[in-house]
Design a protein around this motif. Structure first.
Motif, PDB file in Angstrom:
ATOM      1  N   HIS A 194       0.838  -1.209   0.000  1.00  0.00           N
ATOM      2  CA  HIS A 194       0.000   0.000   0.000  1.00  0.00           C
ATOM      3  C   HIS A 194       0.867   1.251   0.000  1.00  0.00           C
ATOM      4  O   HIS A 194       1.488   1.588   1.017  1.00  0.00           O
ATOM      5  CB  HIS A 194      -0.925   0.002   1.220  1.00  0.00           C
ATOM      6  CG  HIS A 194      -1.942   1.096   1.223  1.00  0.00           C
ATOM      7  ND1 HIS A 194      -3.301   0.848   1.263  1.00  0.00           N
ATOM      8  CD2 HIS A 194      -1.811   2.445   1.207  1.00  0.00           C
ATOM      9  CE1 HIS A 194      -3.948   2.002   1.262  1.00  0.00           C
ATOM     10  NE2 HIS A 194      -3.071   2.984   1.227  1.00  0.00           N
ATOM     11  N   HIS A 231       1.380   5.260  -2.454  1.00  0.00           N
ATOM     12  CA  HIS A 231       0.766   6.171  -3.438  1.00  0.00           C
ATOM     13  C   HIS A 231       1.893   6.771  -4.278  1.00  0.00           C
ATOM     14  O   HIS A 231       2.194   7.956  -4.192  1.00  0.00           O
ATOM     15  CB  HIS A 231      -0.047   7.252  -2.726  1.00  0.00           C
ATOM     16  CG  HIS A 231      -1.053   6.706  -1.765  1.00  0.00           C
ATOM     17  ND1 HIS A 231      -2.330   6.368  -2.150  1.00  0.00           N
ATOM     18  CD2 HIS A 231      -0.969   6.408  -0.442  1.00  0.00           C
ATOM     19  CE1 HIS A 231      -2.995   5.897  -1.098  1.00  0.00           C
ATOM     20  NE2 HIS A 231      -2.189   5.913  -0.049  1.00  0.00           N
ATOM     21  N   GLU A 285      -8.416   2.722  -1.991  1.00  0.00           N
ATOM     22  CA  GLU A 285      -8.930   2.439  -0.686  1.00  0.00           C
ATOM     23  C   GLU A 285     -10.337   2.993  -0.527  1.00  0.00           C
ATOM     24  O   GLU A 285     -10.601   4.159  -0.781  1.00  0.00           O
ATOM     25  CB  GLU A 285      -7.996   2.961   0.417  1.00  0.00           C
ATOM     26  CG  GLU A 285      -7.518   4.400   0.260  1.00  0.00           C
ATOM     27  CD  GLU A 285      -6.387   4.720   1.228  1.00  0.00           C
ATOM     28  OE1 GLU A 285      -6.562   4.571   2.453  1.00  0.00           O
ATOM     29  OE2 GLU A 285      -5.304   5.127   0.751  1.00  0.00           O
ATOM     30  N   HIS A 340      -6.151  -1.998   5.635  1.00  0.00           N
ATOM     31  CA  HIS A 340      -4.885  -1.291   5.516  1.00  0.00           C
ATOM     32  C   HIS A 340      -4.624  -0.463   6.781  1.00  0.00           C
ATOM     33  O   HIS A 340      -5.552  -0.010   7.425  1.00  0.00           O
ATOM     34  CB  HIS A 340      -4.952  -0.452   4.222  1.00  0.00           C
ATOM     35  CG  HIS A 340      -4.611   0.985   4.357  1.00  0.00           C
ATOM     36  ND1 HIS A 340      -3.313   1.418   4.472  1.00  0.00           N
ATOM     37  CD2 HIS A 340      -5.371   2.102   4.371  1.00  0.00           C
ATOM     38  CE1 HIS A 340      -3.319   2.739   4.552  1.00  0.00           C
ATOM     39  NE2 HIS A 340      -4.536   3.188   4.506  1.00  0.00           N
ATOM     40  N   ASP A 393       2.375   3.105   3.079  1.00  0.00           N
ATOM     41  CA  ASP A 393       1.465   4.246   2.925  1.00  0.00           C
ATOM     42  C   ASP A 393       2.243   5.482   2.462  1.00  0.00           C
ATOM     43  O   ASP A 393       1.836   6.619   2.709  1.00  0.00           O
ATOM     44  CB  ASP A 393       0.668   4.542   4.200  1.00  0.00           C
ATOM     45  CG  ASP A 393      -0.690   5.176   3.905  1.00  0.00           C
ATOM     46  OD1 ASP A 393      -1.102   5.195   2.727  1.00  0.00           O
ATOM     47  OD2 ASP A 393      -1.335   5.667   4.844  1.00  0.00           O
TER      48      ASP A 393
HETATM   49 ZN   LIG Z   1      -3.168   5.104   1.684  1.00  0.00          ZN
END
Ligand SMILES: [Zn+2]
Length: 280
Positions: free
Chosen positions: A8, A10, A103, A171, A227
């Motif tokens: 997970h 970005h 998400e 998550h 994250d």
């Molecule tokens: Zn995230």
């Protein structure tokens, strides 16, 4: 099979605009794959476009619950734009590199001023169920975001599970052992971030600390994640995060469970490959 998978992050966001190739080089050097997670229609499209042209990177597609009820946005993300499940569904069908719907979930942390909290919650619950239906239809796992709404999320997953086709990962799990148990009973995986590398605060009760969940839960349901660009682990606290830092999460899991790093790496990589159906 890579050494580690950041399940997970970005990576398609602007903080990597200047040096994304260098970040990807470090991933190749350290043998790390990543799942880059969409949070709006536009950003899901960007996640997919990036995954499509990048080996070792996969994408997920969704509209983040926070954007439904809060005009606050992270400057790294920019404007979320309108919510439309039809648009999300269109993007979700656009590439073979899409490995999950997320998400999605519930975020009851803050709502826009003047927005009735009951209306806000209803709006998020409705969108969450839309995303669950889409995941079921496309036979994809869910990447779930939950903040201040664990009871509601678990209730919805329990109900939706009766229809079948509901699987995925919670998550950035930060819940209690009982909540972990409820999610594991539903077949879900739990994802842990660099937050597990932060020192335990004096105000935190060690007996109920998240470390106890990391130690006791079945390893075959545990995913590691960064994250990124947010939430860098203790070794890089305050810096921009990146997928290679997922190794600090794996090291902490190994330390807490008294296991070898390699064993944690192998098992968590295996878990991510299995859940997301990644092809080597
Ligand atoms: Zn995230």
């Amino acid at each position: 099979m890579p050494l580690l998978i950041d399940s997970h992050c970005h990576l398609h966001l602007p903080p990597y605009r200047e040096d994304r190739d260098a970040v990807l080089d470090r991933m190749r050097r350290d043998d790390v794959w990543a799942v880059t997670v969409g949070t709006s229609v536009r950003l899901s499209e960007e996640a997919v476009a990036f995954a499509d042209k990048t080996e070792g990177v996969w994408a997920t597609v969704a509209y983040h619950p926070e954007h439904l009820t809060s005009s606050y946005h992270d400057e790294d993300e920019g404007e979320a734009g309108e919510y439309s499940i039809d648009e999300i569904a269109r993007v979700a069908r656009s590439s073979g590199k899409i490995v999950a719907i997320g998400e999605t979930g519930l975020d009851f942390f803050r709502f826009d001023e003047g927005l009735d909290p009951d209306v806000a919650k209803d709006r998020q619950i409705h969108a969450f169920r839309d995303h669950i239906s889409l995941a079921r239809e496309l036979d994809l796992p869910l990447v779930i975001h939950c903040r201040d709404a664990m009871t509601e999320v678990i209730d919805i997953l329990r109900e939706e599970s009766k229809m079948g086709g509901v699987r995925g990962v919670m998550h950035f799990f930060t819940g209690t052992w009982d909540e972990a148990q409820a999610l594991l009973d539903l077949g879900f995986h739990l994802g842990f971030t660099g937050a597990i590398t932060f020192p335990i605060k004096k105000t935190q009760d060690s007996a109920t600390h998240i470390h106890r969940v990391v130690e006791r839960m079945p390893l075959d349901r545990l995913l590691i994640e960064t994250d990124a660009p947010w939430l860098a682990p203790q070794a890089h606290r305050g810096d921009r995060n990146e997928p290679t830092y997922v190794r600090f999460v794996a090291e902490k899991v190994a330390e807490l469970r008294g296991m070898a790093f390699d064993e944690v790496a192998r098992q968590t990589t295996d878990n991510a490959i299995r859940l997301f159906g990644l092809t080597t």
